[in-house]
Design a protein around this motif. Sequence first.
Motif, PDB file in Angstrom:
ATOM      1  N   SER A 297      56.077  28.119   7.823  1.00  0.00           N
ATOM      2  CA  SER A 297      56.564  26.747   7.772  1.00  0.00           C
ATOM      3  C   SER A 297      55.515  25.882   7.102  1.00  0.00           C
ATOM      4  CB  SER A 297      56.851  26.220   9.186  1.00  0.00           C
ATOM      5  OG  SER A 297      57.301  24.881   9.153  1.00  0.00           O
ATOM      6  N   ASP A 298      55.933  25.089   6.110  1.00  0.00           N
ATOM      7  CA  ASP A 298      55.040  24.157   5.418  1.00  0.00           C
ATOM      8  C   ASP A 298      53.805  24.869   4.866  1.00  0.00           C
ATOM      9  OD1 ASP A 298      54.307  21.655   4.462  1.00  0.00           O
ATOM     10  OD2 ASP A 298      53.210  21.127   6.283  1.00  0.00           O
ATOM     11  N   ASN A 299      54.042  26.026   4.269  1.00  0.00           N
ATOM     12  CA  ASN A 299      52.990  26.848   3.659  1.00  0.00           C
ATOM     13  C   ASN A 299      51.899  27.259   4.656  1.00  0.00           C
ATOM     14  OD1 ASN A 299      52.326  28.202   1.239  1.00  0.00           O
ATOM     15  ND2 ASN A 299      50.623  26.806   0.889  1.00  0.00           N
TER      16      ASN A 299
ATOM     17  N   VAL B 237      59.753  37.079   6.291  1.00  0.00           N
ATOM     18  CA  VAL B 237      59.742  36.922   4.834  1.00  0.00           C
ATOM     19  C   VAL B 237      59.643  35.434   4.530  1.00  0.00           C
ATOM     20  CG1 VAL B 237      61.038  39.029   4.351  1.00  0.00           C
ATOM     21  CG2 VAL B 237      62.270  36.887   4.729  1.00  0.00           C
ATOM     22  N   ASP B 238      59.218  35.112   3.300  1.00  0.00           N
ATOM     23  CA  ASP B 238      59.127  33.711   2.922  1.00  0.00           C
ATOM     24  C   ASP B 238      60.519  33.207   2.528  1.00  0.00           C
ATOM     25  OD1 ASP B 238      59.346  35.001   0.371  1.00  0.00           O
ATOM     26  OD2 ASP B 238      58.502  33.192  -0.537  1.00  0.00           O
ATOM     27  N   PRO B 239      60.713  31.888   2.362  1.00  0.00           N
ATOM     28  CA  PRO B 239      62.049  31.363   2.061  1.00  0.00           C
ATOM     29  C   PRO B 239      62.675  31.919   0.786  1.00  0.00           C
ATOM     30  CG  PRO B 239      60.618  29.592   2.803  1.00  0.00           C
ATOM     31  CD  PRO B 239      59.743  30.798   2.622  1.00  0.00           C
ATOM     32  N   THR B 240      61.861  32.331  -0.199  1.00  0.00           N
ATOM     33  CA  THR B 240      62.421  32.906  -1.422  1.00  0.00           C
ATOM     34  C   THR B 240      62.873  34.350  -1.218  1.00  0.00           C
ATOM     35  OG1 THR B 240      60.319  33.796  -2.254  1.00  0.00           O
ATOM     36  CG2 THR B 240      60.825  31.476  -2.754  1.00  0.00           C
ATOM     37  N   GLY B 241      62.392  34.992  -0.161  1.00  0.00           N
ATOM     38  CA  GLY B 241      62.691  36.399   0.062  1.00  0.00           C
ATOM     39  C   GLY B 241      61.879  37.337  -0.792  1.00  0.00           C
TER      40      GLY B 241
ATOM     41  N   VAL C 108      47.473  29.490  13.736  1.00  0.00           N
ATOM     42  CA  VAL C 108      48.006  28.986  12.468  1.00  0.00           C
ATOM     43  C   VAL C 108      47.051  29.331  11.324  1.00  0.00           C
ATOM     44  CG1 VAL C 108      48.904  26.976  11.252  1.00  0.00           C
ATOM     45  CG2 VAL C 108      49.072  27.102  13.757  1.00  0.00           C
ATOM     46  N   PHE C 109      47.587  29.998  10.280  1.00  0.00           N
ATOM     47  CA  PHE C 109      46.811  30.406   9.110  1.00  0.00           C
ATOM     48  C   PHE C 109      47.319  29.681   7.866  1.00  0.00           C
ATOM     49  CE2 PHE C 109      46.437  33.983  12.013  1.00  0.00           C
ATOM     50  CZ  PHE C 109      45.099  34.348  11.908  1.00  0.00           C
ATOM     51  N   ASP C 110      46.447  29.541   6.891  1.00  0.00           N
ATOM     52  CA  ASP C 110      46.848  29.056   5.571  1.00  0.00           C
ATOM     53  C   ASP C 110      47.525  30.190   4.820  1.00  0.00           C
ATOM     54  OD1 ASP C 110      46.540  26.949   3.314  1.00  0.00           O
ATOM     55  OD2 ASP C 110      45.779  28.815   2.437  1.00  0.00           O
ATOM     56  N   ASN C 111      48.705  29.939   4.296  1.00  0.00           N
ATOM     57  CA  ASN C 111      49.482  30.995   3.652  1.00  0.00           C
ATOM     58  C   ASN C 111      48.871  31.470   2.342  1.00  0.00           C
ATOM     59  OD1 ASN C 111      51.730  32.737   3.140  1.00  0.00           O
ATOM     60  ND2 ASN C 111      52.603  31.164   1.822  1.00  0.00           N
TER      61      ASN C 111
END
Length: 358
Positions: A79-81, A329-333, A95-98
């Motif tokens: 969420s929110d990168n 998975v990320d939003p783009t898949g 919480v990690f930085d993506n």
Amino acid sequence: MTNTQFQSYWINNWIAIFAFSIAFSACDATKHESRNLYFIRAPEAVELDLKFVLSFGVDFDDSLSNSKPLSRISQIQLSDNKLFVLDRGFKEVIVFDNDSGSWSGFSIGSYGRGPGEFILPLAMDISDNKIFVYDYELRNVNIFNSSGELIMTNYLPISTKDIIVKGDTLFASLMSSRFHHASSFLIQREGEEMLKLYDHIPLTATDSLFNPDGLVNWIDKHESGDVVIGSERPGVFYVQNSNEDFSEKGSYLMNSIEGLTEMGIYNTRASTIGIEVANGRVYSVVQNHHSIKINPTPIEGYYLEIFSLSGEHLGYAKLPHSWISTFTVDPTGDYLYLAITDPFPQIMKYRILGLPND
């Protein structure tokens, strides 16, 4: 009765018992043989490649890193990168930085039984910049804002391993033996104190073959808001219709032995460890528990299986890890995140290559 008659009597009885045992064993073998399963895939499903990007979390002995150790990972979400990791060992959301994989410097929650504290946090969802965390031991859901501040704590008196939030409604899959005949989903809307049965999906005898850990279904939501439910059977999922009923989609990755003996692909148990929906696709990680062979390659282990929302099998990839607890998975898949435990708990980020329309 003479000694000769006595001996003859017991010899005849033992022969009868032995013959019955053989017959019973044969029946039992036939019964178990009918439960054996074969691994199948749609011919159009393509084999995908995975490219390693970076990892999150470090070994306890790595004191030079700017990251943070992990323990027992329950669920992960983006969420929110940022990558949010629900760790039931450390009793917090880390919480990690993506982009860099480094620890962002703050975590959410702590150990305890009070508001905002955890004993056995198992499930998490992020919706409208709020983090919802379900605790199996405390039977509640703590709701935090994006800064980690507690908004409220709601009582959730059920056993579940997965939750999602859709608008003002929380969905939770039910793990109660009272509903052993079906997969039930409970909802609790904002402002309501009581849980209500939303819907259920009848289970079949085949479902139990893919159910080593109890009646647990995995749920997620499409960007349209429709709920998608992962079946006990690898490759099968259910998509919410416009009238809020569920229709079965996908295709069995396993099938019964009848008519498939010529395939030479033998298996006895597999299970789905989660389901994610992104960019119009359904992502599932399947664990094959026993040695399965597609001549001559063994396929025991974990596989990523990807379907379209309408049910077409798009692709698959062998996952290069011996134990995976959860994934997202990320939003783009296009990016896959795997929570692994070997050689130490961490999360591996991969780019998925070879999907149709890449």
